[in-house]
Design an enzyme around this catalytic site. Structure first.
Site: not given
Length: 355
Positions: A60, A193
């Site tokens: 992450c 994103y």
């Protein structure tokens, strides 16, 4: 003055990002647990060596920040670390890399258990990074932008000798850095994103233009300065690095951020290599876990679950030439020492750690 960021952020959860899609445009949820660990213990959680455990998955980018800052500041003895595996289901990150599938300190299989220990009906995504109180096994916070700021400001008693000052003391420089970090977050960290999870062609194209406009701005900003704020690394560099290091491996293809690769942006590519080759940055990166996470977890984007074999990573160790810009990465301090036993990246998952 509070060190809390003025632009809210929200880390990944079980679908790779907590978000809503009103009108087909990606919008990141900005809610997180705001409890802080501070010297004065104002929120009920005082800084205390050995009491807390940082749970941070290498895969992450938001968690990678906390892994880097912990290492740069030398907090290994004060704040232990647990590392979930790169993939997970809809419920939670899991400790499948540990013997028996349980975190050896917390004794739990899923990070979800720590959230439920404090909030039995916790309604949101189970996110990393998170800090857990080992006394009761309950999560303290998952407010990851604040976590790294507090590691710099509240945990100073436990910093290693020679630790770099990641937050400028000059208020004018700090104000400029906050502005830079806001733009990096909205346009780059979250911008990839916004491209990857766009729900319409128009939303994707708008996100794509925003992202590369910002990358062009960074290419220009870094042309005559070694780091984002000048001659030494700061928190701003940590925040940009975790997106850049994933760019060619996942964002270029998986998220359709494909105007060009990082390796085709000469200034940013040299800057990213400069950081990667500094102790504390590249030695926290696991490219295999990164690729497995994005390509396996995001089944709506990659339903086959096939993980690409590339890209070639050997370029990360080539000379970058950024020393010609001068400066001292550590700002008068020193580099962190070798990675602690048990915290090394798996051999073969990073060109710094060959098979």
């Amino acid at each position: 003055m509070s060190t809390t960021e003025t632009t809210p952020e929200r880390p990944e959860h079980s679908r790779g990002g907590t978000y809503t899609v009103p009108g087909q445009e990606f919008v990141r949820d900005s809610n997180y647990i705001p409890t802080r660990i501070t010297r004065d213990g104002a929120d009920g959680y005082p800084v205390e060596a050995g009491r807390y455990r940082l749970v941070a998955a290498r895969a992450c980018p938001w968690a990678n920040r906390s892994i880097i800052v912990r290492r740069l500041l030398g907090l290994e003895d004060a704040l232990s670390i647990g590392m979930p595996g790169p993939t997970h289901d809809e419920r939670s990150w899991t400790f499948d890399l540990d013997p028996g599938g349980r975190d050896p300190v917390l004794g739990i299989e899923r990070l979800q258990e720590a959230f439920f220990a404090r909030f039995p009906d916790y309604p949101r995504g189970i996110t990393v990074p998170a800090i857990v109180d080992t006394r009761d096994g309950a999560v303290v916070t998952n407010d990851y932008p604040q976590i790294t700021l507090d590691l710099s400001t509240e945990w100073t008693e436990h910093h290693r000798e020679g630790a770099p000052a990641l937050l400028p003391s000059d208020p004018d420089v700090r104000a400029e850095m906050d502005s830079v970090m806001r733009r990096v977050y909205t346009e780059v960290n979250n911008g990839v994103y916004r491209c990857g999870f766009a729900g319409s062609q128009d939303a994707y194209e708008a996100a794509y233009l925003r992202l590369f406009r910002a990358l062009d701005w960074l290419e220009e900003r870094l042309a005559d300065r070694r780091f984002l704020m000048g001659d030494a690394i700061t928190e701003a560099d940590v925040r940009l690095f975790t997106t850049l290091v994933r760019f060619d491996a996942v964002y270029h293809g998986h998220f359709k951020c494909n105007r060009n690769k990082l390796t085709e942006m000469p200034v940013l590519w040299a800057y990213a290599r400069d950081l990667f080759q500094l102790p504390g940055f590249g030695d926290t990166v696991d490219f295999e876990q990164i690729k497995e996470h994005y390509y396996v977890v995001h089944t709506d984007i990659n339903p086959t679950g096939i993980i690409p074999c590339g890209p070639d990573l050997s370029g990360w160790l080539t000379p970058h030439g950024r020393e010609s810009l001068g400066g001292d990465p550590w700002g008068g301090g020193t580099a962190p020492g070798p990675v602690r036993d048990g915290e090394q990246v798996t051999a073969g998952h990073n060109p710094l750690v060959p098979l």
